[in-house]
Design a protein around this motif. Sequence first.
Motif, short mmCIF file in Angstrom:
data_model
loop_
_atom_site.label_atom_id
_atom_site.label_comp_id
_atom_site.label_asym_id
_atom_site.label_seq_id
_atom_site.Cartn_x
_atom_site.Cartn_y
_atom_site.Cartn_z
N SER A 126 -0.18 5.73 8.08
CA SER A 126 -1.21 5.19 7.20
C SER A 126 -0.97 5.63 5.76
O SER A 126 -0.39 6.68 5.51
N HIS A 127 -1.47 4.84 4.81
CA HIS A 127 -1.36 5.25 3.40
C HIS A 127 -2.14 6.54 3.11
O HIS A 127 -1.91 7.17 2.09
N ALA A 128 -3.03 6.92 4.02
CA ALA A 128 -3.78 8.17 3.85
C ALA A 128 -2.95 9.41 4.24
O ALA A 128 -3.41 10.54 4.10
N ILE A 150 3.94 6.39 -7.82
CA ILE A 150 2.69 6.10 -8.54
C ILE A 150 1.77 5.27 -7.64
O ILE A 150 2.07 4.12 -7.33
N ASP A 151 0.67 5.88 -7.21
CA ASP A 151 -0.43 5.11 -6.67
C ASP A 151 -1.26 4.71 -7.88
O ASP A 151 -1.76 5.57 -8.61
N ILE A 152 -1.38 3.40 -8.12
CA ILE A 152 -1.99 2.95 -9.38
C ILE A 152 -3.43 3.46 -9.51
O ILE A 152 -3.95 3.54 -10.62
N ASP A 210 0.84 -1.19 0.00
CA ASP A 210 0.00 0.00 0.00
C ASP A 210 0.88 1.25 0.00
O ASP A 210 2.11 1.16 0.14
N HIS A 211 0.25 2.41 -0.14
CA HIS A 211 1.04 3.62 -0.39
C HIS A 211 1.83 4.08 0.83
O HIS A 211 2.69 4.96 0.72
N ALA A 212 1.59 3.45 1.98
CA ALA A 212 2.41 3.72 3.16
C ALA A 212 3.88 3.38 2.91
O ALA A 212 4.78 3.87 3.60
N LEU A 220 7.18 13.87 -7.56
CA LEU A 220 5.95 13.93 -8.33
C LEU A 220 5.11 12.75 -7.85
O LEU A 220 5.52 11.59 -7.99
N TYR A 221 3.96 13.06 -7.27
CA TYR A 221 3.16 12.08 -6.54
C TYR A 221 1.85 11.89 -7.30
O TYR A 221 1.02 12.79 -7.35
N LEU A 222 1.72 10.74 -7.95
CA LEU A 222 0.55 10.48 -8.80
C LEU A 222 -0.50 9.70 -8.01
O LEU A 222 -0.24 8.58 -7.58
N ASP A 223 -1.67 10.31 -7.85
CA ASP A 223 -2.65 9.69 -6.96
C ASP A 223 -4.03 10.28 -7.22
O ASP A 223 -4.16 11.47 -7.50
N ALA A 224 -5.06 9.43 -7.10
CA ALA A 224 -6.44 9.91 -7.11
C ALA A 224 -6.74 10.70 -5.85
O ALA A 224 -7.64 11.53 -5.81
N LEU A 270 -5.40 12.76 -2.11
CA LEU A 270 -4.37 13.71 -1.69
C LEU A 270 -3.41 13.08 -0.67
O LEU A 270 -2.27 13.49 -0.55
N ASP A 271 -3.87 12.06 0.05
CA ASP A 271 -3.04 11.36 1.06
C ASP A 271 -2.38 12.35 2.02
O ASP A 271 -1.23 12.17 2.41
N PHE A 272 -3.12 13.38 2.41
CA PHE A 272 -2.51 14.48 3.16
C PHE A 272 -3.02 14.56 4.60
O PHE A 272 -2.90 15.59 5.25
#
Length: 291
Positions: A144-146, A215-217, A105-107, A126-130, A132-134
């Motif tokens: 967390s991946h969030a 890249i978060d797919i 996971d993105h964590a 460069l953070y590619l994601d649907a 914001l994970d912020f």
Amino acid sequence: MAHLSTFADAVADLDDAEFVVLGVPFDRTTSFRPGARFGPDAIRQHSWNFESYDLETGIDLGEARIHDLGNTDEYGSAEQMVEGVRAELRPIYRAGKFPILLGGDHACAPPSVEAYPDGAPSLGVLYLDAHLDFRSSYLGDRRSHACSSRRIVEKVGAHNVVVLGVRSVSHEEVDDNRSIGMPFVTAHEVAREGIQATVQRALNMLKTERLYVSIDIDVIDPAYAAATGTPEPFGLTPRDVKYVLDQAAPRLVGLDIMEVAPPYDQGNTSALAARLAREAIVRVMASRRGR
Ligand code: MN
Ligand code: MN
């Protein structure tokens, strides 16, 4: 075909390698549906699907010096995973090699950026994601991946991160970011203005000497990449992300591909992830060899 357990063409010794693949079978911070822990092996398996000659650059991946370290241990907590990934990747960067991290996971992305050596040429992400994970913390877990873009901002600074492809955010994240100021480009802006203009805008904002791409797919539309923990409609196309890699390649020093969840896959999401990793390799080789 025993070689299916490694990434395609990963026949170099570690000492000789220019690119180093590491799998992180960790998805304990997944918030919707798990399965990304199986991502690294599925991506490896699918990486063998492709011809090794690249039509656009004239590079044959058979000439790439790739080493596959295999997977990390399975970690009990995100904190342990972070420590473990950093420890694996520090010597890789120090030796001037290019890490390719397969999640998980993105964590798993922040420790890959955190392992980049202090004092090395400046690094932008460069953070590619649907998403914001912020979030500062999610369900009590700062790892967390969030929370991944936020942890990366703490390492490299808000103005050295651009999130591209966003289309799902919490009100709180946007409010928090108003004072912190991490730039982001939405998927809707990409659709309106085109991928070339928006990627140029993102790359111009990143004034660092070097770049890392995460890249978060799920940045890619679920029509192409449905096998992920939190699929989100109105996404980028695979070709958009290929374009990002092509443009980032001259400054690129590291890459991760996260959140591929094989239990929901017909094979196309894993194949796409593998193909993107190979695209990055070929483009970095081409730019380093002046092609
Ligand atoms: Mn993410
Ligand atoms: Mn996401």
